[in-house]
Design a protein around this motif. Structure first.
Motif, mmCIF file in Angstrom:
data_model
loop_
_atom_site.group_PDB
_atom_site.id
_atom_site.type_symbol
_atom_site.label_atom_id
_atom_site.label_comp_id
_atom_site.label_asym_id
_atom_site.label_seq_id
_atom_site.Cartn_x
_atom_site.Cartn_y
_atom_site.Cartn_z
ATOM 1 N N VAL A 196 0.842 -1.192 0.000
ATOM 2 C CA VAL A 196 0.000 0.000 0.000
ATOM 3 C C VAL A 196 0.881 1.247 0.000
ATOM 4 N N ALA A 197 0.589 2.157 -0.920
ATOM 5 C CA ALA A 197 1.274 3.452 -0.915
ATOM 6 C C ALA A 197 0.593 4.364 0.084
ATOM 7 N N ASP A 198 1.362 4.827 1.080
ATOM 8 C CA ASP A 198 0.807 5.670 2.137
ATOM 9 C C ASP A 198 1.844 6.741 2.483
ATOM 10 N N ALA A 199 1.489 7.992 2.286
ATOM 11 C CA ALA A 199 2.439 9.082 2.524
ATOM 12 C C ALA A 199 2.933 9.130 3.957
ATOM 13 N N HIS A 200 2.191 8.511 4.887
ATOM 14 C CA HIS A 200 2.558 8.562 6.306
ATOM 15 C C HIS A 200 3.157 7.251 6.814
ATOM 16 N N ALA A 201 3.445 6.326 5.921
ATOM 17 C CA ALA A 201 4.025 5.049 6.335
ATOM 18 C C ALA A 201 5.449 5.254 6.842
ATOM 19 N N PRO A 202 5.861 4.513 7.871
ATOM 20 C CA PRO A 202 7.227 4.662 8.369
ATOM 21 C C PRO A 202 8.277 4.125 7.403
ATOM 22 N N ALA A 203 7.929 3.107 6.613
ATOM 23 C CA ALA A 203 8.919 2.473 5.738
ATOM 24 C C ALA A 203 8.960 3.138 4.370
ATOM 25 N N PRO A 204 10.141 3.528 3.893
ATOM 26 C CA PRO A 204 10.242 4.074 2.540
ATOM 27 C C PRO A 204 10.147 2.964 1.499
ATOM 28 N N ALA A 205 9.677 3.329 0.326
ATOM 29 C CA ALA A 205 9.523 2.331 -0.735
ATOM 30 C C ALA A 205 10.858 1.748 -1.167
ATOM 31 N N THR A 206 11.950 2.444 -0.895
ATOM 32 C CA THR A 206 13.265 1.969 -1.304
ATOM 33 C C THR A 206 13.686 0.694 -0.579
ATOM 34 N N VAL A 207 13.030 0.372 0.529
ATOM 35 C CA VAL A 207 13.397 -0.856 1.246
ATOM 36 C C VAL A 207 12.399 -1.977 0.991
ATOM 37 N N ALA A 208 11.381 -1.710 0.177
ATOM 38 C CA ALA A 208 10.357 -2.720 -0.070
ATOM 39 C C ALA A 208 10.860 -3.773 -1.041
ATOM 40 N N THR A 209 10.343 -4.976 -0.899
ATOM 41 C CA THR A 209 10.561 -6.012 -1.901
ATOM 42 C C THR A 209 9.294 -6.093 -2.750
ATOM 43 N N TRP A 210 9.479 -6.485 -3.995
ATOM 44 C CA TRP A 210 8.374 -6.446 -4.944
ATOM 45 C C TRP A 210 8.100 -7.828 -5.529
ATOM 46 N N THR A 211 8.190 -8.816 -4.653
ATOM 47 C CA THR A 211 7.945 -10.193 -5.078
ATOM 48 C C THR A 211 6.503 -10.364 -5.547
ATOM 49 N N ARG A 212 6.342 -11.003 -6.666
ATOM 50 C CA ARG A 212 5.012 -11.255 -7.216
ATOM 51 C C ARG A 212 4.560 -12.677 -6.893
ATOM 52 N N PRO A 213 3.238 -12.892 -6.994
ATOM 53 C CA PRO A 213 2.151 -12.015 -7.440
ATOM 54 C C PRO A 213 1.891 -10.889 -6.447
#
Length: 268
Positions: A196-213
């Protein structure tokens, strides 16, 4: 090409067409594609036209000959109108004198078939049609396999969203959910990871993994994503910003995240 040119706004066909153009796409069951670029995209996607409308100037434009011929080959009916009549039909500034009426594509399933490569983009109450169309266009560019529009999200097949997508709405399956709860349950049941994209999330997208599905959820700028996504255990991430702004426009944030999810850019 028809032998006669319709010159009256009171012509029964023109009256019916104007009523169709004023009706929401969901109710009328058709979409309006106006201009050569959008017409070319729709025809390239294999869309058939119920009706093709052109002025004499548009019908004779040599620069548009190839698009015109391809559209004529896929049109069930074609009419020629005067510029004055076309002015009563157009929905854009600076019209090019050509528009098509096409069937609205059927809604896709909310939960895609099991596919390890699935990338679903979820629009949760994204109400600006320009943002919706821009996100759909970016999603197609990044290889998204389907789109889900939730609740009060602007209609992807409405005129403004369709133009903003540059016809990309015809290139990807689009499903509709009555609300976030319905979409969340369907996607989770299908076994998709949810980010979920959330402007107030503590975690930046740069540390996310994008494993599919994978399903990427984008919420409205005013309210953000519905609480049900976080309650269901989805990973919430934000797009980091360096300057004195709270967050990016949702379409801009979508582009950053989708390019990362698609593996087209790498985090530092």
């Amino acid at each position: 090409m028809g032998a006669s040119i319709i010159s009256s706004r009171h012509n029964p066909l023109i009256r019916d067409l104007r009523a169709t153009l004023r009706a929401p796409s969901r109710r009328s069951g058709v979409c309006v594609i106006e201009g050569w670029r959008l017409l070319e995209a729709a025809v390239a996607a294999g869309v058939r036209l119920d009706l093709l409308v052109m002025t004499e100037a548009a019908a004779a434009d040599p620069a548009a000959a190839s698009v015109r011929e391809a559209a004529q080959a896929r049109a069930d009916r074609e009419i020629t109108v005067t510029p004055e009549v076309f002015a009563a039909l157009t929905q854009v500034p600076g019209p090019q004198g050509v528009l098509g009426i096409v069937p609205r594509p059927p809604a896709d399933a909310l939960a895609p078939a099991a596919d390890a490569r699935a990338l679903v983009v979820v629009l949760d109450a994204v109400q600006d049609p320009g943002n919706v169309g821009t996100i759909v266009r970016t999603a197609v560019a990044c290889g998204a396999t389907s789109i889900v529009a939730c609740g009060p999200t602007a209609d992807p097949f409405g005129p403004k969203a369709l133009r903003a997508s540059a016809g990309a709405v015809f290139q990807v399956p689009i499903g509709f959910a009555g609300g976030a709860e319905e979409a969340e349950a369907a996607l989770r049941s299908a076994g998709l990871r949810i980010v979920v994209a959330d402007a107030h999330a503590p975690a930046p997208a740069t540390v996310a993994t994008w494993t599919r599905p994978l399903a990427l959820v984008l919420g409205s700028e005013a309210a953000g994503p519905a609480p049900v996504w976080r309650a269901g255990g989805a990973l919430a991430v934000r797009v980091p910003v360096l300057g004195p702004v709270e967050s990016l426009n949702v379409a801009a944030a979508a582009a950053v995240l989708l390019y990362q999810a698609a593996g087209l850019v790498s985090p530092r």
